[in-house]
Design a protein around this motif. Structure first.
Motif, mmCIF file in Angstrom:
data_model
loop_
_atom_site.group_PDB
_atom_site.id
_atom_site.type_symbol
_atom_site.label_atom_id
_atom_site.label_comp_id
_atom_site.label_asym_id
_atom_site.label_seq_id
_atom_site.Cartn_x
_atom_site.Cartn_y
_atom_site.Cartn_z
ATOM 1 N N GLN A 1 0.874 -1.102 -0.094
ATOM 2 C CA GLN A 1 0.095 -0.022 0.027
ATOM 3 C C GLN A 1 1.002 1.255 -0.099
ATOM 4 N N ASP A 2 1.355 1.791 -1.266
ATOM 5 C CA ASP A 2 2.055 2.856 -1.307
ATOM 6 C C ASP A 2 1.506 4.090 -1.511
ATOM 7 N N GLY A 3 0.299 4.211 -1.229
ATOM 8 C CA GLY A 3 -0.784 5.550 -1.529
ATOM 9 C C GLY A 3 -0.977 5.706 -2.955
ATOM 10 N N THR A 4 -0.908 5.002 -3.945
ATOM 11 C CA THR A 4 -1.395 5.141 -5.143
ATOM 12 C C THR A 4 -2.835 5.062 -5.512
ATOM 13 N N ASP A 5 -3.343 5.884 -5.852
ATOM 14 C CA ASP A 5 -4.778 5.739 -6.140
ATOM 15 C C ASP A 5 -5.027 5.360 -7.584
ATOM 16 N N TRP A 6 -4.981 3.964 -7.768
ATOM 17 C CA TRP A 6 -5.111 3.087 -8.852
ATOM 18 C C TRP A 6 -5.981 3.521 -9.948
ATOM 19 N N THR A 7 -7.501 3.999 -9.242
ATOM 20 C CA THR A 7 -8.473 4.401 -10.137
ATOM 21 C C THR A 7 -8.067 5.561 -10.886
ATOM 22 N N GLU A 8 -7.328 6.690 -10.277
ATOM 23 C CA GLU A 8 -6.902 7.863 -10.972
ATOM 24 C C GLU A 8 -5.772 7.416 -11.919
ATOM 25 N N ALA A 9 -4.790 6.629 -11.171
ATOM 26 C CA ALA A 9 -3.778 6.295 -12.339
ATOM 27 C C ALA A 9 -4.269 5.799 -13.619
ATOM 28 N N TRP A 10 -5.152 4.580 -13.505
ATOM 29 C CA TRP A 10 -5.775 4.031 -14.712
ATOM 30 C C TRP A 10 -6.636 5.096 -15.447
ATOM 31 N N ARG A 11 -7.480 5.942 -15.013
ATOM 32 C CA ARG A 11 -8.225 6.872 -15.641
ATOM 33 C C ARG A 11 -7.049 7.771 -16.388
ATOM 34 N N GLY A 12 -6.001 8.096 -15.805
ATOM 35 C CA GLY A 12 -4.991 8.895 -16.383
ATOM 36 C C GLY A 12 -4.269 8.153 -17.739
#
Length: 164
Positions: free
Chosen positions: A41-52
């Motif tokens: 859990q490194d703090g990555t917001d995967w929803t935002e990362a994939w949306r990008g």
């Protein structure tokens, strides 16, 4: 850009932004298989990362759809610090329930077709050092590992994309 590919029982196409939740869920299932202590859990917001990734004008996210469900995905674009004839495969995942069913091989072939059509000559990727299954898959597809340091958590691999 290559248009949709239809192979028996599956379609390979560009992921739609509205499918981001499905992509995030598949990504989480796949990553959970190669982190022995659990996904960090490194703090990555995967929803935002994939949306990008899905909305980048300089990138592409392909998926494999079977029976109306995304079962594989690949995200790639030119690396920011690389030569213009190079593409970087940032994410490549197959739903664990569909391993060894040809999904990854079909998706990889579609990526290579796209890269060659775009005039790319080299592809690179970084694969987690504990993900031996993925490393073996990439080697079967012709990827060659580059030397890694003892502290590296990822192995860099390279694929030559010969022209016509």
């Amino acid at each position: 850009m290559i248009s949709n590919r239809v192979v028996p029982g599956r379609v390979i196409r560009t992921v739609l932004p509205a499918e981001v939740a499905d992509v995030v869920a598949l990504h989480a299932r796949a990553r959970a298989t190669y982190y022995p202590g659990g996904v960090p859990q490194d703090g990555t917001d995967w929803t935002e990362a994939w949306r990008g990734a899905l909305t980048r004008p300089d990138g592409r996210v392909l998926c494999v759809v079977e029976a109306g469900r995304i079962v594989g995905l690949a995200s790639f674009r030119a690396p920011e610090d690389g030569p213009g004839d190079t593409v970087k495969l940032f994410q490549f995942h197959v739903d664990p329930g569909h391993w060894r069913a040809g999904v990854g091989t079909a998706l990889h072939a579609a990526c290579v077709e796209e890269w060659r059509a775009d005039g790319r000559r080299t592809a690179v990727l970084d694969v987690h050092v504990d993900n031996l299954r993925a490393q073996a898959f990439y080697r079967r597809q012709g990827w060659v590992p580059e030397p890694a340091g003892p502290e590296d958590h990822h192995l860099r691999m390279r694929l030559a994309l010969p022209g016509e």
